[in-house]
Scaffold this motif. Structure first.
Motif, mmCIF file in Angstrom:
data_model
loop_
_atom_site.group_PDB
_atom_site.id
_atom_site.type_symbol
_atom_site.label_atom_id
_atom_site.label_comp_id
_atom_site.label_asym_id
_atom_site.label_seq_id
_atom_site.Cartn_x
_atom_site.Cartn_y
_atom_site.Cartn_z
ATOM 1 N N ARG A 36 74.687 16.499 -46.180
ATOM 2 C CA ARG A 36 73.490 16.967 -46.849
ATOM 3 C C ARG A 36 72.467 17.299 -45.817
ATOM 4 O O ARG A 36 71.820 18.211 -45.664
ATOM 5 C CB ARG A 36 73.116 15.976 -47.926
ATOM 6 N N CYS A 37 71.947 16.094 -45.283
ATOM 7 C CA CYS A 37 70.822 16.111 -44.297
ATOM 8 C C CYS A 37 71.178 16.205 -42.566
ATOM 9 O O CYS A 37 70.285 16.642 -41.818
ATOM 10 C CB CYS A 37 69.887 14.912 -44.346
ATOM 11 N N GLY A 38 72.594 15.942 -42.317
ATOM 12 C CA GLY A 38 72.575 16.048 -40.876
ATOM 13 C C GLY A 38 72.531 14.789 -40.103
ATOM 14 O O GLY A 38 72.811 14.882 -38.780
ATOM 15 N N ASN A 39 71.952 13.817 -40.537
ATOM 16 C CA ASN A 39 71.748 12.655 -39.947
ATOM 17 C C ASN A 39 73.072 11.660 -39.778
ATOM 18 O O ASN A 39 73.725 12.078 -40.736
ATOM 19 C CB ASN A 39 70.776 12.028 -40.602
ATOM 20 N N ASP A 40 72.851 10.533 -39.071
ATOM 21 C CA ASP A 40 74.050 9.594 -39.223
ATOM 22 C C ASP A 40 74.165 9.130 -40.439
ATOM 23 O O ASP A 40 73.246 8.477 -41.143
ATOM 24 C CB ASP A 40 73.584 8.631 -38.045
ATOM 25 N N LYS A 55 69.839 20.078 -45.938
ATOM 26 C CA LYS A 55 69.664 20.857 -45.013
ATOM 27 C C LYS A 55 70.572 20.814 -44.112
ATOM 28 O O LYS A 55 71.109 19.894 -43.371
ATOM 29 C CB LYS A 55 68.358 20.515 -44.246
ATOM 30 N N CYS A 56 71.406 22.159 -43.996
ATOM 31 C CA CYS A 56 72.593 22.348 -43.091
ATOM 32 C C CYS A 56 72.333 22.177 -41.814
ATOM 33 O O CYS A 56 71.397 22.677 -41.132
ATOM 34 C CB CYS A 56 73.131 23.696 -43.627
ATOM 35 N N HIS A 57 73.104 21.177 -41.070
ATOM 36 C CA HIS A 57 72.890 20.901 -39.799
ATOM 37 C C HIS A 57 73.757 22.092 -38.908
ATOM 38 O O HIS A 57 73.510 22.204 -37.647
ATOM 39 C CB HIS A 57 73.173 19.825 -39.257
ATOM 40 N N HIS A 58 74.238 23.065 -39.486
ATOM 41 C CA HIS A 58 74.918 24.190 -38.547
ATOM 42 C C HIS A 58 73.918 25.244 -38.586
ATOM 43 O O HIS A 58 73.768 25.807 -37.469
ATOM 44 C CB HIS A 58 76.110 24.691 -39.550
ATOM 45 N N CYS A 59 73.459 25.719 -39.775
ATOM 46 C CA CYS A 59 72.620 26.981 -39.626
ATOM 47 C C CYS A 59 71.178 26.620 -40.244
ATOM 48 O O CYS A 59 70.304 27.607 -40.361
ATOM 49 C CB CYS A 59 73.268 27.896 -40.610
ATOM 50 N N VAL A 60 70.888 25.347 -40.663
ATOM 51 C CA VAL A 60 69.515 24.907 -40.799
ATOM 52 C C VAL A 60 68.968 25.812 -42.051
ATOM 53 O O VAL A 60 67.765 25.937 -42.431
ATOM 54 C CB VAL A 60 68.311 25.177 -39.798
ATOM 55 N N LYS A 99 78.767 29.145 -47.953
ATOM 56 C CA LYS A 99 77.662 30.024 -47.985
ATOM 57 C C LYS A 99 77.098 29.702 -46.464
ATOM 58 O O LYS A 99 76.408 30.862 -45.754
ATOM 59 C CB LYS A 99 76.440 29.561 -48.900
ATOM 60 N N CYS A 100 77.377 28.655 -45.786
ATOM 61 C CA CYS A 100 76.965 28.475 -44.597
ATOM 62 C C CYS A 100 77.643 29.530 -43.512
ATOM 63 O O CYS A 100 78.681 29.991 -43.506
ATOM 64 C CB CYS A 100 77.360 27.173 -43.871
ATOM 65 N N LYS A 101 76.690 30.044 -42.484
ATOM 66 C CA LYS A 101 77.047 31.095 -41.845
ATOM 67 C C LYS A 101 78.149 30.790 -40.839
ATOM 68 O O LYS A 101 78.972 31.615 -40.328
ATOM 69 C CB LYS A 101 75.916 31.809 -40.939
ATOM 70 N N THR A 102 78.097 29.425 -40.482
ATOM 71 C CA THR A 102 79.188 28.819 -39.322
ATOM 72 C C THR A 102 80.441 28.958 -40.213
ATOM 73 O O THR A 102 81.522 29.360 -39.568
ATOM 74 C CB THR A 102 78.829 27.521 -39.096
ATOM 75 N N ILE A 103 80.624 28.342 -41.297
ATOM 76 C CA ILE A 103 81.875 28.277 -42.182
ATOM 77 C C ILE A 103 82.349 29.819 -42.555
ATOM 78 O O ILE A 103 83.457 29.993 -42.490
ATOM 79 C CB ILE A 103 81.645 27.367 -43.368
ATOM 80 N N SER A 104 81.387 30.418 -42.752
ATOM 81 C CA SER A 104 81.893 31.932 -43.228
ATOM 82 C C SER A 104 82.334 32.705 -41.845
ATOM 83 O O SER A 104 83.404 33.341 -42.000
ATOM 84 C CB SER A 104 80.772 32.720 -43.781
#
Length: 264
Positions: free
Chosen positions: A135-139, A152-157, A166-171
């Protein structure tokens, strides 16, 4: 294993409570396409079960729902013959409307690590030193409430979970995977078909990914079936005379070819 009668009621005096599969293999599934949202799922189930006798499950396909218009319905059938005949009809009537029937094709699945949320590997081979919250990209073990943290996606923010398609990295990873499969169709199993999502298609009408060896395999099967069924039919396989002589021109060409082959 989808029939409860095939399970024993107890083993060594221990009562057995079987857990049946939620779905059947894709080859037993069909799709009713663009069913109006005003028609409730319960009504669809009644109509379908009246016409099809081997229904196992009926469910709405989540990724196909639109807010006001329609969605697709997946139907799993126990009978392969009923599945084939329904597909061959091409249409299914509900409340006086004809809806398209199509075969269900699964999309190629991708591995997403549940430790770092990155596609292409699993937790066992992950090199991340911490478990990252999707969800947030933290530990995930920093003491915060990661069930209600800010998404907040930690791949594409962007504003979605890191494992969302929907994430650009996954897509992008999914696109590269499909391209690799398209380039190596000869390595796909003959019985496997993959659905190609619309955004990843190279040309219009390309919806399925199948092995490039399917045509060769089918022609070989047809030849074997033809030979087996007509093995003793002398009209198909005429008997040759043992002392049949070949024309001299044919013999000369054979000698030439033999010489060439020996030379090579």
């Amino acid at each position: 294993m989808c029939n409860i009668n095939n399970f024993p009621k107890e083993i060594n005096n221990i009562k057995v409570t079987p857990v049946l599969p939620t779905r059947l293999p894709p080859r037993n599934a069909i799709i009713l396409k663009f069913i109006d949202n005003t028609i409730k799922l319960e009504d669809i189930q009644v109509h379908v079960k009246e016409k099809l006798k081997s229904v196992y499950t009926i469910e709405e396909m989540m990724g196909t729902m639109t807010t006001y218009r329609s969605r697709h319905i997946r139907i799993d059938l126990l009978s392969q013959d009923e599945c084939t005949s329904t597909l061959n009809s091409g249409k299914f009537a509900i409340r006086g409307h004809l809806y398209d029937v199509d075969e269900y094709l699964p999309s190629p699945r991708i591995l997403i690590c549940n430790k770092c949320n990155t596609p292409g590997h699993v937790k066992k081979y992950c090199k991340s030193t911490i478990e990252i919250c999707k969800r947030c990209g933290n530990d995930r073990h920093d003491g915060a409430d990661h069930k209600n943290c800010i998404i907040k996606c930690h791949h594409c923010v962007e504003n979605h979970e890191a494992v969302n398609f929907k994430c650009k990295t996954i897509s992008k990873f999914r696109q590269n995977l499909l391209n690799k499969l398209k380039e190596n169709k000869h390595l796909l199993p003959l019985h496997i078909k993959f659905y190609i999502p619309q955004q990843y298609r190279d040309r219009k009408g390309e919806k399925a990914l199948i092995s490039s060896n399917v045509g060769i395999h089918q022609s070989q099967d047809q030849y074997k079936e033809f030979y087996h069924n007509n093995q003793q039919d002398f009209n198909v396989w005429p008997r040759l005379n043992w002392n049949l002589s070949l024309p001299s021109a044919t013999l000369n060409s054979m000698l030439i070819w033999n010489f060439e082959l020996k030379h090579i």
